[in-house]
Scaffold this motif. Structure first.
Motif, PDB file in Angstrom:
ATOM      1  N   ARG A  13       1.161   3.725  -3.409  1.00 40.16           N
ATOM      2  CA  ARG A  13       0.732   5.116  -3.326  1.00 40.16           C
ATOM      3  C   ARG A  13       1.856   6.055  -3.725  1.00 40.16           C
TER       4      ARG A  13
ATOM      5  N   LYS B   4       1.867   8.118   2.506  1.00 42.08           N
ATOM      6  CA  LYS B   4       1.154   8.043   3.780  1.00 42.08           C
ATOM      7  C   LYS B   4       2.106   7.460   4.809  1.00 42.08           C
TER       8      LYS B   4
ATOM      9  N   SER C   5     -11.075  -4.446  -0.887  1.00 41.47           N
ATOM     10  CA  SER C   5      -9.758  -4.147  -1.449  1.00 41.47           C
ATOM     11  C   SER C   5      -9.527  -5.003  -2.686  1.00 41.47           C
TER      12      SER C   5
ATOM     13  N   SER D  43     -10.820  -0.936   5.631  1.00 46.04           N
ATOM     14  CA  SER D  43     -11.305  -1.090   4.256  1.00 46.04           C
ATOM     15  C   SER D  43     -12.551  -1.969   4.234  1.00 46.04           C
TER      16      SER D  43
ATOM     17  N   CYS E 164      -4.772   3.042  -8.141  1.00 48.68           N
ATOM     18  CA  CYS E 164      -3.473   3.388  -8.719  1.00 48.68           C
ATOM     19  C   CYS E 164      -2.830   2.179  -9.386  1.00 48.68           C
TER      20      CYS E 164
ATOM     21  N   LEU F  41       0.288   9.060  -5.972  1.00 52.89           N
ATOM     22  CA  LEU F  41      -0.845   9.455  -5.126  1.00 52.89           C
ATOM     23  C   LEU F  41      -0.399  10.234  -3.904  1.00 52.89           C
TER      24      LEU F  41
ATOM     25  N   THR G 180     -11.466   4.737  -3.414  1.00 56.32           N
ATOM     26  CA  THR G 180     -10.222   5.457  -3.150  1.00 56.32           C
ATOM     27  C   THR G 180      -9.005   4.600  -3.494  1.00 56.32           C
ATOM     28  N   ASP G 181      -7.858   5.240  -3.519  1.00 55.69           N
ATOM     29  CA  ASP G 181      -6.570   4.573  -3.710  1.00 55.69           C
ATOM     30  C   ASP G 181      -6.462   3.788  -5.013  1.00 55.69           C
TER      31      ASP G 181
ATOM     32  N   TYR H 223       0.827  -1.207   0.000  1.00 55.22           N
ATOM     33  CA  TYR H 223       0.000   0.000   0.000  1.00 55.22           C
ATOM     34  C   TYR H 223       0.864   1.261   0.000  1.00 55.22           C
TER      35      TYR H 223
END
Length: 137
Positions: free
Chosen positions: A19, A27, A42, A39, A74, A24, A71-72, A15
């Motif tokens: 990102r 984090k 996923s 989540s 990518c 993105l 979301t997320d 993850y």
């Protein structure tokens, strides 16, 4: 190349790397650990032929009944342009259409030209009915 797109928990290391490397934004480990645990759904994309097993991802977050957010989404730059964003969205839409109540409000924030992908799945601009907003500290 033969990619595998599947419902699967996203490992914290994957993850954080996906990102950052896809643009993105990074984090912290703490944020990733908390977020991934919460989540609702996923999706991971793997490339068994490359040295990097996980090359794309996407998630659904929210309360699972009234409000959820995509979301997320990518894909690593070297794998973009091969339909993997579409494959991730197809899996997430499968979950949305089969597992979430019909009245669940599904939202997302589209960066750049990504809105063209999301429009293919029925997502529309919220204006003028409502205006998306955010808070960042």
């Amino acid at each position: 190349m033969s990619y595998i797109t599947e419902f699967k928990d996203i490992p914290l290391e994957s993850y954080l790397r996906l990102r950052k490397e896809s643009g993105l934004g990074a984090k912290t480990e703490e944020a990733g650990r908390i977020g991934l645990k919460n989540s609702i759904c996923s999706v991971l994309v793997s490339d068994p032929e490359s040295g990097r097993a996980h090359i794309g991802m996407g998630r659904i977050i929210g309360d699972g009944g009234c409000h959820c957010q995509v979301t997320d989404i990518c894909v690593l730059p070297e794998h973009q342009g091969k339909g993997l964003g579409k494959a991730i969205m197809e899996k997430l839409m499968e979950f949305i259409n089969n597992e979430l109540p019909a009245s669940c409000y599904i939202s997302l924030i589209a960066d750049g030209d990504a809105s063209f992908l999301y429009e293919k799945f029925g997502f529309r601009d919220t204006m003028p009915e409502s205006k998306g907003m955010y808070y960042k500290r």
